[in-house]
Design a protein around this motif. Structure first.
Motif, PDB file in Angstrom:
ATOM      1  N   ILE A 248      -8.156  -9.134  -2.554  1.00  0.00           N
ATOM      2  CA  ILE A 248      -7.018  -9.393  -3.431  1.00  0.00           C
ATOM      3  C   ILE A 248      -7.445 -10.037  -4.743  1.00  0.00           C
ATOM      4  CG2 ILE A 248      -6.453 -11.698  -2.508  1.00  0.00           C
ATOM      5  CD1 ILE A 248      -3.475 -10.827  -2.629  1.00  0.00           C
ATOM      6  N   ASN A 249      -8.567 -10.773  -4.719  1.00  0.00           N
ATOM      7  CA  ASN A 249      -9.041 -11.444  -5.931  1.00  0.00           C
ATOM      8  C   ASN A 249      -9.666 -10.472  -6.926  1.00  0.00           C
ATOM      9  OD1 ASN A 249      -8.502 -14.317  -5.298  1.00  0.00           O
ATOM     10  ND2 ASN A 249      -9.845 -13.874  -3.566  1.00  0.00           N
ATOM     11  N   ALA A 250     -10.050  -9.298  -6.455  1.00  0.00           N
ATOM     12  CA  ALA A 250     -10.707  -8.321  -7.325  1.00  0.00           C
ATOM     13  C   ALA A 250      -9.736  -7.292  -7.890  1.00  0.00           C
ATOM     14  CB  ALA A 250     -11.819  -7.610  -6.552  1.00  0.00           C
ATOM     15  N   LEU A 251      -8.447  -7.414  -7.550  1.00  0.00           N
ATOM     16  CA  LEU A 251      -7.468  -6.417  -7.959  1.00  0.00           C
ATOM     17  C   LEU A 251      -6.808  -6.803  -9.274  1.00  0.00           C
ATOM     18  CD1 LEU A 251      -5.700  -5.741  -4.536  1.00  0.00           C
ATOM     19  CD2 LEU A 251      -7.411  -4.301  -5.667  1.00  0.00           C
ATOM     20  N   SER A 252      -6.893  -5.925 -10.250  1.00  0.00           N
ATOM     21  CA  SER A 252      -6.157  -6.111 -11.500  1.00  0.00           C
ATOM     22  C   SER A 252      -4.735  -5.596 -11.315  1.00  0.00           C
ATOM     23  CB  SER A 252      -6.835  -5.334 -12.628  1.00  0.00           C
ATOM     24  OG  SER A 252      -6.744  -3.936 -12.361  1.00  0.00           O
ATOM     25  N   ALA A 253      -3.887  -5.845 -12.303  1.00  0.00           N
ATOM     26  CA  ALA A 253      -2.521  -5.326 -12.240  1.00  0.00           C
ATOM     27  C   ALA A 253      -2.525  -3.807 -12.126  1.00  0.00           C
ATOM     28  CB  ALA A 253      -1.730  -5.777 -13.462  1.00  0.00           C
ATOM     29  N   ALA A 254      -3.461  -3.167 -12.827  1.00  0.00           N
ATOM     30  CA  ALA A 254      -3.559  -1.704 -12.755  1.00  0.00           C
ATOM     31  C   ALA A 254      -3.983  -1.256 -11.364  1.00  0.00           C
ATOM     32  CB  ALA A 254      -4.544  -1.197 -13.804  1.00  0.00           C
ATOM     33  N   ASP A 255      -4.881  -2.016 -10.745  1.00  0.00           N
ATOM     34  CA  ASP A 255      -5.311  -1.690  -9.380  1.00  0.00           C
ATOM     35  C   ASP A 255      -4.136  -1.801  -8.402  1.00  0.00           C
ATOM     36  OD1 ASP A 255      -7.983  -1.325 -10.165  1.00  0.00           O
ATOM     37  OD2 ASP A 255      -8.431  -3.458  -9.885  1.00  0.00           O
ATOM     38  N   ILE A 256      -3.365  -2.871  -8.555  1.00  0.00           N
ATOM     39  CA  ILE A 256      -2.218  -3.080  -7.667  1.00  0.00           C
ATOM     40  C   ILE A 256      -1.203  -1.957  -7.849  1.00  0.00           C
ATOM     41  CG2 ILE A 256      -0.275  -4.601  -7.147  1.00  0.00           C
ATOM     42  CD1 ILE A 256      -2.108  -6.949  -8.078  1.00  0.00           C
ATOM     43  N   GLN A 257      -0.948  -1.590  -9.103  1.00  0.00           N
ATOM     44  CA  GLN A 257       0.004  -0.507  -9.359  1.00  0.00           C
ATOM     45  C   GLN A 257      -0.480   0.794  -8.739  1.00  0.00           C
ATOM     46  OE1 GLN A 257       1.255  -0.290 -13.398  1.00  0.00           O
ATOM     47  NE2 GLN A 257       2.487   1.552 -13.107  1.00  0.00           N
ATOM     48  N   ALA A 258      -1.778   1.051  -8.825  1.00  0.00           N
ATOM     49  CA  ALA A 258      -2.337   2.265  -8.227  1.00  0.00           C
ATOM     50  C   ALA A 258      -2.195   2.236  -6.706  1.00  0.00           C
ATOM     51  CB  ALA A 258      -3.804   2.411  -8.627  1.00  0.00           C
ATOM     52  N   LEU A 259      -2.428   1.070  -6.114  1.00  0.00           N
ATOM     53  CA  LEU A 259      -2.249   0.926  -4.667  1.00  0.00           C
ATOM     54  C   LEU A 259      -0.809   1.231  -4.268  1.00  0.00           C
ATOM     55  CD1 LEU A 259      -4.086  -2.271  -3.299  1.00  0.00           C
ATOM     56  CD2 LEU A 259      -4.134   0.042  -2.340  1.00  0.00           C
TER      57      LEU A 259
END
Length: 485
Positions: free
Chosen positions: A290-301
């Motif tokens: 969770i610490n390595a996730l950017s907002a863009a990563d979260i949106q992609a998930l």
């Protein structure tokens, strides 16, 4: 149609409409008492009960008691009445006179002169809304302290009919014969502790003005059969997000519950410190730091999953607040089914916002109090009102957890399954995982109250060997059992 539940004031207004049509109030009292007696006779015969004490108060509920005593005497049982001074009700005086004409002994206090096989509680009815004085508390404690079966007429005396809260104590009944319709306090709050087996004495027809406040959730839930050509992509992808560096257990239990409830794929986003522990328990869970996730990563998930459970083990420190402020807006903007639990609810209270459609919030009473800005005691004093206030303030669908969990979707439901052994850490995490899993699989084809009931049934299955020491970490196989019934 599932049984309907009413507010006590609606029941009382219904009675008055019945009487206004020239129907006899005393005739209704006799009908209720006769029906109760007929229900009790086979129970008493089966359990070898002969000697019965009927405890009568000062209102119309006592009239039901006097007449029930008369009918049981006529059926061959040995019955004594213990009674307070009669109140002003004409019907009560008529009932007392009928009992005396039947030869019943009426004692003027509650000092039991004998041991009885059963005690019938007709002290107070559904109108009780004040705390009992010490004299009445003492009488209730005497009844509770006796050996023998305890039967409540309408509602256990001392129990508030709508909240299920004792005032401050109540008769602990083995059976409750409730007149005309079910009341919410029989099932939610502390009601389950006092009511035993509940039966309705439904002796007059409902009219169009009588409106329920809730329904009882069914305890038999059948999920659709899986198709032979299904694959893991057919059964939903669940994302579990939370898991502060110091709190990994919550996301593990939620993720395992999601898999055991039938999800095809589960991804867990949490602090990387927990990854090894998660894989050692469930190597089929996919992991993200969770610490390595950017907002863009979260949106992609979020674009690649069907449901997300957010907040379990998130914490309440500055790190957790930043995670909430990053994740929550993205969840709100997405199309996924969204479950908010635990610390996500704490931050929602700090930063209140209307929830998007297909949001499911699952507070216990303390969390509900925080969300509403009131005390936990105020929530418990009127759980029905509290859950309506939650939906009014935040939108979405809600579960107010606890004994007799309340579920508010388009209408209010009460879950009567579950047991006291489920009052242990982690059970809410399991529920959050189940909701996200079953919503990911079935979306609007399954209702929130059905999922809450499946969770409760899983707890009941796990408790078959005993409630004390039941652990949420052991729920996985019970969840698997419940969803395959």
């Amino acid at each position: 149609m599932q049984p309907q539940v009413y507010h006590s004031q609606s029941i009382q207004a219904w009675e008055q409409r019945w009487f206004s049509q020239q129907n006899s109030s005393y005739g209704l009292m006799k009908q209720v008492a006769w029906t109760i007696a007929q229900r009790l006779i086979p129970i008493f015969h089966e359990q070898g009960i002969q000697r019965i004490a009927v405890c009568c108060g000062q209102g119309n509920n006592a009239g039901d008691g006097y007449l029930t005593a008369k009918y049981l005497t006529q059926a061959g049982f040995s019955v004594d009445i213990y009674a307070a001074e009669l109140g002003a009700s004409k019907d009560l005086h008529l009932a007392s006179a009928e009992a005396q004409q039947a030869g019943l002994t009426i004692y003027s206090d509650f000092t039991f002169v004998s041991e009885y096989d059963a005690y019938i509680d007709a002290l107070f009815g559904i109108g009780l809304n004040r705390e009992l004085n010490t004299d009445w508390q003492s009488i209730i404690q005497k009844i509770n302290g006796r050996q023998g079966l305890r039967i409540a007429v309408d509602i256990p005396s001392g129990l508030q009919a709508n909240s299920g809260q004792p005032l401050p104590c109540a008769v602990k009944a083995d059976y409750t014969f409730t007149a005309l319709g079910l009341k919410a306090g029989l099932f939610t709050g502390q009601g389950k502790e006092f009511c035993g087996k509940v039966q309705v004495i439904d002796v007059i027809p409902a009219d169009e003005k009588l409106q329920p406040i809730a329904r009882i959730s069914p305890n038999k839930i059948s999920l659709p059969q899986r198709q032979a050509f299904g694959h893991k992509g057919s059964y939903g992808h669940v994302l579990i997000a939370g898991g502060h560096a110091t709190m990994g257990g919550a996301v593990i239990m939620a993720a395992e519950a999601a898999f055991h409830a039938g999800a095809g794929k589960v991804t867990c986003a949490c602090d990387a410190k927990h990854h090894t522990a998660i894989l050692s328990r469930a190597p089929n869970i996919m992991l993200r730091d969770i610490n390595a996730l950017s907002a863009a990563d979260i949106q992609a998930l979020l674009e690649h999953v069907d449901a997300v459970s957010f907040g379990m083990g998130l914490g309440r420190d500055a790190w957790a607040e930043q995670q909430f402020k990053t994740w929550f807006p993205l969840i709100q903007q997405s199309d996924v089914e969204a479950v908010l639990d635990a610390d996500a609810l704490w931050f929602l209270a700090e930063f209140p916002e209307k929830l998007k459609a297909h949001s499911y919030a699952t507070p216990h009473s303390g969390e509900a109090a925080k969300l509403l800005g009131i005390s936990t005691q105020e929530v418990e004093a009127d759980r029905v009102q509290a859950i309506h206030f939650l939906q009014e303030k935040y939108a979405g669908q809600w579960v107010l957890k606890g004994a007799g969990s309340l579920i508010l979707e388009d209408e209010l439901w009460i879950c009567t399954a579950g047991n006291a052994g489920m009052g242990t850490g982690g059970m809410g995490d399991v529920l959050a995982g189940m909701i996200s899993s079953l919503k990911a699989q079935f979306h609007d084809m399954i209702h929130l109250h059905e999922i809450v009931t499946l969770h409760a049934l899983a707890g009941d299955y796990l408790a078959q060997r005993g409630m004390r020491g039941l652990q949420a970490q052991d729920m996985a196989q019970a969840v698997y059992h419940a969803v395959n019934l």
